[in-house]
Enzyme design. Structure first.
Site, PDB file in Angstrom:
ATOM      1  N   CYS A  79      67.294  67.556  18.654  1.00  0.00           N
ATOM      2  CA  CYS A  79      66.931  66.750  17.489  1.00  0.00           C
ATOM      3  C   CYS A  79      67.456  65.318  17.555  1.00  0.00           C
ATOM      4  CB  CYS A  79      67.464  67.407  16.218  1.00  0.00           C
ATOM      5  SG  CYS A  79      67.065  69.146  16.028  1.00  0.00           S
ATOM      6  N   HIS A 138      68.581  62.573  12.839  1.00  0.00           N
ATOM      7  CA  HIS A 138      69.226  63.884  12.907  1.00  0.00           C
ATOM      8  C   HIS A 138      69.965  64.244  11.633  1.00  0.00           C
ATOM      9  CE1 HIS A 138      71.315  67.363  14.278  1.00  0.00           C
ATOM     10  NE2 HIS A 138      72.492  66.783  14.290  1.00  0.00           N
TER      11      HIS A 138
END
Length: 484
Positions: A79, A138
């Protein structure tokens, strides 16, 4: 006198109307951007056909009005670095961001080869209003990514204790929870987007919508599990000896100790449950996306909005003996990518290899802003103009410094930092079971693909962090200690 005055008034009005008609039309307003990021979404959605039991009617609806990129890949299979790459337009090999980083450290004052600029910051400099909710970077939207950020980056809600799987350093678990959709953070994300689309905006806008599911834990209300009969769940392909022909470094960097292995799921009778839970979460995410698409269609912005739907990386659900991301194989690197908007072909399919790194320059190209020459990606506009256009640009995914996968329309070539290799002919081996890199007849092919691997890759910046794999934990320790 009155007749003359009325006649004169009519002539004046006619002349005014003629003047207006002959005046140049006002320039079209810059298109808005609806940027939908879905976390951990692989190709198990109807438009991409990765699982026949998927239920994603809203993604299918969007695909029918979009150009569908069926060979799109992330630039990092995790991510944090993937999303950093999307919003900075820089490869990990340029930025030095290979693993997770804090959002507010992505655009540093110093310490990187070059100071990147977030896509949203550039848009704001050109008059765009930037707003959004959910998981975009993120940690959400740190680093002042947006002018207006509503939050709701939350993988919960969580039950009081794990329902099916309990392990350190991972949120992996599954089961029906909570009771209602409006208790899910993604519902609040969709509500925010719906509200934003109902407002009057005096400037073009960038609206980021970060959908958390199907990221773990795979908890959604019972109604979504009920759509998939556990007894008839279809499992993905799996070969018990799949790792036998891998180089040792591949095994080291792809190990995911906290998460279930396929062997564990088989031994404990959990594999169908995991697949059912993932499909349930995907169906739920599709529902929330559908709510946002409905709001766009009802809004005054429907005809002048570019819609981009993407995922930060794929996800293994038992393929290659793992249940995770963080690999250089197809299930982890391939992502859904749909782009729709004014002048973009509808219900079109493009099979050329493209990357999420290309979204930054593509959007600038579509809205008429000059593309900075510091970006690593390239505009996809030629493929949006003609999805079958020639395209000699393989796409790369980087998992740590000097570990790179190169993907063209047929092959996946992986070269590791120690020089070892993997090669898969996906036309003959779509499951990537057979590593043919050692076959001398492929030397020329490997050399051709290797030319696309970035040279002189940036060192791992000390701001990187990792908690799972012992190999990457050691890499981070060395980076933070000054060595690399």
């Amino acid at each position: 006198m009155k007749r003359i005055s009325i006649l004169r008034l009519i002539l004046i009005l006619c002349g005014f109307v003629a003047f207006i008609s002959s005046s140049p039309a006002a320039p079209p307003k810059s298109p808005n951007i609806l940027f939908i990021a879905v976390d951990d979404l692989n190709d198990w959605v109807i438009p991409f056909g990765g699982h026949e039991q998927a239920i994603t009617p809203n993604l299918q609806r969007l695909a029918e009005h979009s150009t569908r990129f069926t060979n799109a890949h992330c630039q990092a299979p995790l991510c944090g670095p993937s999303r950093a790459s999307v919003f900075t337009g820089l490869l990990p090999s340029t930025s030095g961001i290979y693993l997770h980083v804090k959002d507010n450290e992505i655009v540093p004052e110093n310490g990187a080869p070059q100071r990147p600029e977030f896509l949203t910051h550039l848009l704001a400099r050109h008059g765009y209003k930037t707003l959004g909710a959910g998981k975009l970077l993120h940690q959400g939207a740190g680093g002042n990514l947006l002018q207006d950020y509503a939050g709701f980056k939350d993988f919960g809600p969580y039950p009081e204790k794990p329902m099916n799987y309990d392990a350190d350093r991972t949120s992996t678990d599954w089961g029906a929870f909570p009771e209602r959709n409006d208790q899910m953070p993604d519902h609040a994300v969709a509500d925010y987007a719906i509200g934003a689309l109902s407002q009057n905006h005096d400037a073009p806008f960038f609206l980021g919508v970060g959908i958390n599911r199907p990221h773990v834990p795979w908890h959604v209300p019972q109604e979504w599990f009920d759509k998939f009969d556990l007894d008839t769940i279809e499992l993905p392909p799996y070969l018990a000896s799949d790792w036998d022909d891998l180089p040792e470094i591949s095994k080291l960097i792809h190990e995911a100790p906290p998460t279930p292995s396929t062997e564990w799921m088989i031994e404990n009778g959990k594999w169908k449950e995991v697949v059912q839970a993932y499909l349930a979460c995907v169906a739920y995410a599709d529902y929330e996306i559908g709510r946002v698409l409905d709001a766009l269609e009802k809004s005054p912005y429907a005809e002048n909005t570019i819609v981009v739907l993407w995922s930060d990386h794929g996800y293994h659900l038992g393929e290659k003996n793992i249940v995770t991301k963080m690999t250089l194989w197809e299930e982890s690197t391939r992502v859904p990518l749909l782009i729709s908007g004014p002048g973009i072909p509808q219900n079109a399919i493009c099979r050329r290899p493209v990357g999420l790194i290309d979204l930054y320059p593509t959007l600038l190209n579509l809205i008429g802003i000059d593309i900075p020459d510091t970006l690593d990606g390239r505009s996809l506009k030629p493929l949006l103009d003609n999805p079958q256009a020639a395209w000699d640009h393989p796409v790369i995914t980087i998992w740590g410094r000097n570990n790179v996968a190169v993907r063209d329309e047929r092959y996946r070539y992986i070269r590791y930092e120690d020089g070892s290799e993997e090669l898969y002919d996906r036309s003959l081996d779509p499951n990537e079971f057979d590593n043919v890199a050692a076959n001398p007849q492929h030397t020329e092919l490997k050399n051709r693909l290797a030319k696309h691997i970035p040279q002189n890759q940036s060192k791992v910046l000390p701001i990187n962090f990792h908690q799972w794999n012992p190999y990457w934990i050691e890499v981070v320790r060395k980076a933070q200690g000054g060595g690399n």
